[in-house]
Each structure stands twice: as structure tokens, then as C-alpha cells.
Design a protein around this motif. Sequence first.
Motif, PDB file in Angstrom:
ATOM      1  N   SER A  45       3.135   6.110   2.165  1.00 37.13           N
ATOM      2  CA  SER A  45       2.218   5.097   2.884  1.00 37.13           C
ATOM      3  C   SER A  45       0.816   5.690   2.319  1.00 37.13           C
ATOM      4  O   SER A  45       0.298   6.645   2.696  1.00 37.13           O
ATOM      5  CB  SER A  45       2.529   4.824   3.991  1.00 37.13           C
ATOM      6  OG  SER A  45       3.456   4.187   4.037  1.00 37.13           O
ATOM      7  N   ASP A  74      -3.294   5.878   3.019  1.00 34.18           N
ATOM      8  CA  ASP A  74      -4.416   5.912   4.120  1.00 34.18           C
ATOM      9  C   ASP A  74      -5.024   4.476   4.167  1.00 34.18           C
ATOM     10  O   ASP A  74      -5.170   3.794   3.307  1.00 34.18           O
ATOM     11  CB  ASP A  74      -5.356   6.756   3.683  1.00 34.18           C
ATOM     12  CG  ASP A  74      -6.272   7.256   5.035  1.00 34.18           C
ATOM     13  OD1 ASP A  74      -6.700   6.326   5.514  1.00 34.18           O
ATOM     14  OD2 ASP A  74      -6.344   8.494   5.236  1.00 34.18           O
ATOM     15  N   ARG A  75      -5.100   4.000   5.249  1.00 30.86           N
ATOM     16  CA  ARG A  75      -5.712   2.879   5.540  1.00 30.86           C
ATOM     17  C   ARG A  75      -7.275   2.493   5.223  1.00 30.86           C
ATOM     18  O   ARG A  75      -7.695   1.586   4.911  1.00 30.86           O
ATOM     19  CB  ARG A  75      -5.627   2.480   7.295  1.00 30.86           C
ATOM     20  CG  ARG A  75      -4.391   2.131   7.643  1.00 30.86           C
ATOM     21  CD  ARG A  75      -4.287   1.827   9.103  1.00 30.86           C
ATOM     22  NE  ARG A  75      -2.870   1.433   9.652  1.00 30.86           N
ATOM     23  CZ  ARG A  75      -2.760   1.048  10.805  1.00 30.86           C
ATOM     24  NH1 ARG A  75      -3.711   0.881  11.487  1.00 30.86           N
ATOM     25  NH2 ARG A  75      -1.288   0.947  11.235  1.00 30.86           N
ATOM     26  N   SER A 108       0.938  -0.988  -0.010  1.00 29.39           N
ATOM     27  CA  SER A 108      -0.013  -0.028  -0.137  1.00 29.39           C
ATOM     28  C   SER A 108       0.845   1.060  -0.009  1.00 29.39           C
ATOM     29  O   SER A 108       0.748   2.148   0.789  1.00 29.39           O
ATOM     30  CB  SER A 108      -0.760  -0.080   1.181  1.00 29.39           C
ATOM     31  OG  SER A 108      -1.969   0.952   1.105  1.00 29.39           O
TER      32      SER A 108
END
Length: 358
Positions: free
Chosen positions: A144, A146-147, A123
Motif C-alpha cells: 500500500s 503512502d497517503r 493505491s
Amino acid sequence: MPLRIAHIISIAYIFLFISCTSESVISGKKDYTDFPQEQELKAKTILLDTALFRYPFRLHIGDRKAVVLDLHGTDYFFHAFSYPDFRYLSSFGKRGDAPQDMLSAENCRWNGAFLWTLDANKSELTRFEFALSGDSLLRQEAVSLDRDILRALDFVMCEDSTFIIPDYSGDSRFCKVCRDGKLMYKFGAIPTVNEDALQSARPALAQAWRSFIDYNPRNGILAVATQLGEVLEIYNLKDSTHVVCMGPHGEPEFQVSGGYGIPTGIMGFSDVQVTDRAIYTVFHGRSFKDIARDVQNGVNHLDGGQYIYVFSLTGEPLKKYILDHYICGILVDEQRGVIYATDVNRDEPILEYSVKTI
């Protein structure tokens, strides 16, 4: 199992991510059945001075360089060449488990002199820059995601240095992501008329509409081509219009089994490029039933599509190119009047087609 067969089978298992909540909206639809012009094209093979590829899937040019994405690369996912002579420069995007290695590679995009890559398994978006010597790439930064962004499988960059990433949560069609990877907002909706799927199979529906995308900042056109079925969406981000172009094979088809969506229709598009004048797509058009029969009977199945469909920037069908090879990815150079293509079935996988561009 041969890689090309494994790649086809893997499509059946991509539909496993989570659900949709928004209603589907179609804001302008164009149906097409054929193209006013057809032309057969014969390829010229680009002879490379090195053998690198296992599954050359994407091809992008920028800063007088060409970069090829090898989807199943053994040691590296990306290979850089000088352009247009295709002299090998270097390989980058090392495959491995170390912090600066890549676990997977989905696509790459130029942004001026920089090249961005996407690793879905980590991701993460990574920015590379060529060294002063011009023959190798240096890793500059990693972003990275965002979740809340569910497994990014493609991306484009906007002129304001933000990213657009397809949304596979089903909440919408796209995520707008800021420069540091944070989700800004979502937009768009799956343009389906399948009310039953909207009511009872939204997770599978969202993945069945998995699409390949491209964006041209000069005209503001974001093109979206479905991997299954025959649907091309065109978002004009400058005037906020949205057109859905539906071909004879219609929407992506699937069945739900054990909570997953299993494709039952056809392989649709495998690449799309928005130029200053038109939209170019690679189209397959072969049914999963026929592909499975070929595999079962030991027939040498050639991976890729044999057609390039060309549309206007507003979705009018313009031309169908019929190719002498099966291809996966394309690179259209309007100034030079050529289309480069990747053929994963050959040891010399880069092809050149001379065309009179639209």
C-alpha cells in the motif's frame, strides 16, 4: 461511447488533483526542430492464438516472458506470453472488488523474475511471480502506498529496490518510495516557463505535465515524456544531471475552466523506453481541436501515434521512424533488432517492426 473516444475525452478530466508549492527549475535545455534521419517502417502482425484484448496499452518483457497490459480489460488486466514466439500462457490481475482483485491497472515492471503492477484506484503495488511450471503467475504480496502520494499513475523500480512515482501534488516532479510503500522524499520540479500558471494555476499545471516514464538501472537514465505538448526530460541519476528537450510543439497547453485544466494543444507522447543505447518514444502530434472535429463529424478516429522518436541518452535527436500503423506502446529489443508495438485499433494488436537499432 467507443472506448478509444472515451479514453481521449478522459484526458480532459484528469486534471483535478491538488496544488504545487515548489519553484520550477530548468537545469539544461535542448530545443530540437527535426531529426537527422527519417525512415518509414512496415509492420509484421504477430498472430496470437487467443483473442483477449480491449485496449492493449503496454508491453514489457522479462524472464523470457512478454506481458501485455490491457487498460480496459473485462476480466483481467494482464496477459502473459512466452517470448519471443508470443504463445499465450495465462491471464492475471483479475478485475473486481474482492481484496485480491484490481480496480485499475496503470503499468507493470519487471524486477528480475518478479513482475510488479500498479493499481491507482487502490493505491497499491502488487508483486507477482511465475509458478514453477512457468505458465501462470502467483500473487506474492501487495504494498500500500503512502497517503501522501497523490494518485500514482506510473512507476519504475530502482536498483536499490525502491520505487520512483510521478508526483501529482505539484510539490515536485517525483516521489522516491521505499520498499514498503512509504514516501522517502520528493525531487525535481516542473520545467515550465509559464509564470502565469505558476502563480495562479498550479494545480492544473501539475496535471497538464502528466508524463510517462521509464528507467534503465544499467545506465541510470530516467526518461520522462509528456502526454501533452512535446517535452522529454532526462534525469541521469548517477551523476545528477537533468536535461529538458523541447520539440516544436513546446510545453503542454491548457485552459483553466471551473478550476480544472482542459487541454488545448496536442496529444504528445504515449510511451517511452530507455535502452542501453538510446531513448525511444511514441509521438502523436495531433491537436485536440482536430480530434474533436473528427469525433463530431463521425470520422473513424484512429487512436495512437504514427511516429517513434529516438534520442541519445543525453537528449540529442537521432532518428524519426514513420509507421504504417497508429500505436500506443512499444517494446524495443536491441539485441534482436526489433520494436514491438500495440495497436488498439486492430483485432490483432501486436505488431513487429524490424529496425537497425541505434
